[in-house]
Design an enzyme around this catalytic site. Structure first.
Site, PDB file in Angstrom:
ATOM      1  CD  GLU A 102      -2.857   0.802   2.568  1.00 26.47           C
ATOM      2  OE1 GLU A 102      -3.263  -0.333   2.912  1.00 26.47           O
ATOM      3  OE2 GLU A 102      -3.130   1.832   3.198  1.00 26.47           O
ATOM      4  CG  ASP A 104      -1.704   4.553   2.876  1.00 25.96           C
ATOM      5  OD1 ASP A 104      -2.363   4.027   1.983  1.00 25.96           O
ATOM      6  OD2 ASP A 104      -1.525   4.044   4.004  1.00 25.96           O
ATOM      7  CD  GLU A 106      -4.872   7.746   5.929  1.00 27.26           C
ATOM      8  OE1 GLU A 106      -5.871   7.007   5.918  1.00 27.26           O
ATOM      9  OE2 GLU A 106      -4.138   7.873   6.920  1.00 27.26           O
TER      10      GLU A 106
END
Ligand SMILES: *[C@@H]1O[C@H](CO)[C@@H](O)[C@H](O)[C@H]1NC(C)=O
Length: 279
Positions: A102, A104, A106
């Site tokens: 993953e 990311d 955010e």
């Protein structure tokens, strides 16, 4: 026809080729599925824009139809404006399963006038704990800005408006798994996380300001399977001198958390990939 057939034909060929190169740009209907939140997620202007919203009942989200294994992926986002405290807009690549990889981004909302935090993480083989956080050098709610991931077998580069903010190098030689076998989809969602997002959960979502809305446009993916691969700008092995300077500028002035310097969290020693001099 005002010009000979052969010219007409090559004009058509050029147009078709250009359309082929640009095929991944700008149609949310073709590239994404809305996965939750019903009417809260919306594609509009003929596929040029997508918006996600969050109200007291639900957030919303979407995912890419395609999976990607390496490439450069750009998206422009305009984040929830005004009082966005308690909200999180996640934009990430991920594979599936317990040993998933993953990458990311955010975006942690804040009170009006207080800075968003851009939180980043990298999971390999199901293991994350590699957070780096940044303030941005602009207000991400006023205009669209471009958030990009360059992912190749050598490294993962996070970029904001083409400025690299984080580089995660392939450290397999010293035993750190690197994402390179599992294709990933693109995901995004807007949800309520007021138990942790803003000042560690101190500031709660103000539901009188709902619905909260974030906007997306100009998605573009250049991958190993696309025709534009020959120019292959995403296959960078080393950042050039200018990009390295920009990276240092961001890390010096805007980085607010780096797991690689968090000795309290890793009393037994920092993760091996943090020993940068090895690369
Ligand atoms: C919100 O603003 C406060 C005060 O400036 C700051 O400490 C914090 O890092 C900001 N961002 C988040 C997500 O809490």
């Amino acid at each position: 026809m005002a010009f000979p057939k052969s010219i007409g034909l090559s004009v058509i060929v050029i147009i078709v080729v250009l359309m082929g190169y640009g095929a991944s740009a700008g149609d949310f209907y073709n590239d994404f599925d809305i996965t939750w939140g019903d009417h809260r997620a919306r594609i509009f202007k003929g596929g040029q824009f997508l918006s996600l919203s969050l109200d007291k009942t639900s957030g919303s989200g979407f995912q890419s139809k395609k999976e990607y294994l390496f490439g450069r992926i750009d998206m422009q986002l305009k984040l929830v404006a005004g009082n966005s405290a308690g909200t999180v807009t996640a934009y990430y690549l991920s594979s599936q399963g317990p040993t998933h990889d993953e990458i990311d981004f955010e975006f942690l909302g804040n009170l009006s006038g207080d800075p968003y935090v851009l939180h980043t993480n990298v999971f390999t083989q199901g293991k994350g704990n590699r957070e780096q956080q940044f303030y941005l050098w602009f207000d991400p709610t006023r205009n669209f800005h471009t958030y990009s991931i360059i992912w190749n077998p050598q490294q993962i580069i996070f970029l904001v408006d083409n400025t690299p903010i984080r580089v995660f190098k392939n450290a397999e030689p010293i035993g750190v798994p690197f994402p390179k076998n599992q294709p990933m989809r693109i995901y995004s969602s807007l949800w309520n996380a007021d138990d942790w997002a803003t000042r560690g959960g101190l500031v709660k979502t103000d539901w009188s300001k709902a619905p909260f809305t974030a906007y997306y446009r100009n998605f573009n993916a250049v991958t190993s399977s696309s025709k534009a691969d020959s120019d292959a700008a995403w296959q960078v092995h080393e950042l050039d001198a200018y990009s390295r300077r920009r990276l240092r500028w961001v890390q010096k002035n805007y980085m607010i958390y780096n797991y690689c310097t968090d000795l309290k969290r890793f009393p037994q020693g920092l993760p091996p990939e943090c020993k940068r001099s090895r690369f």
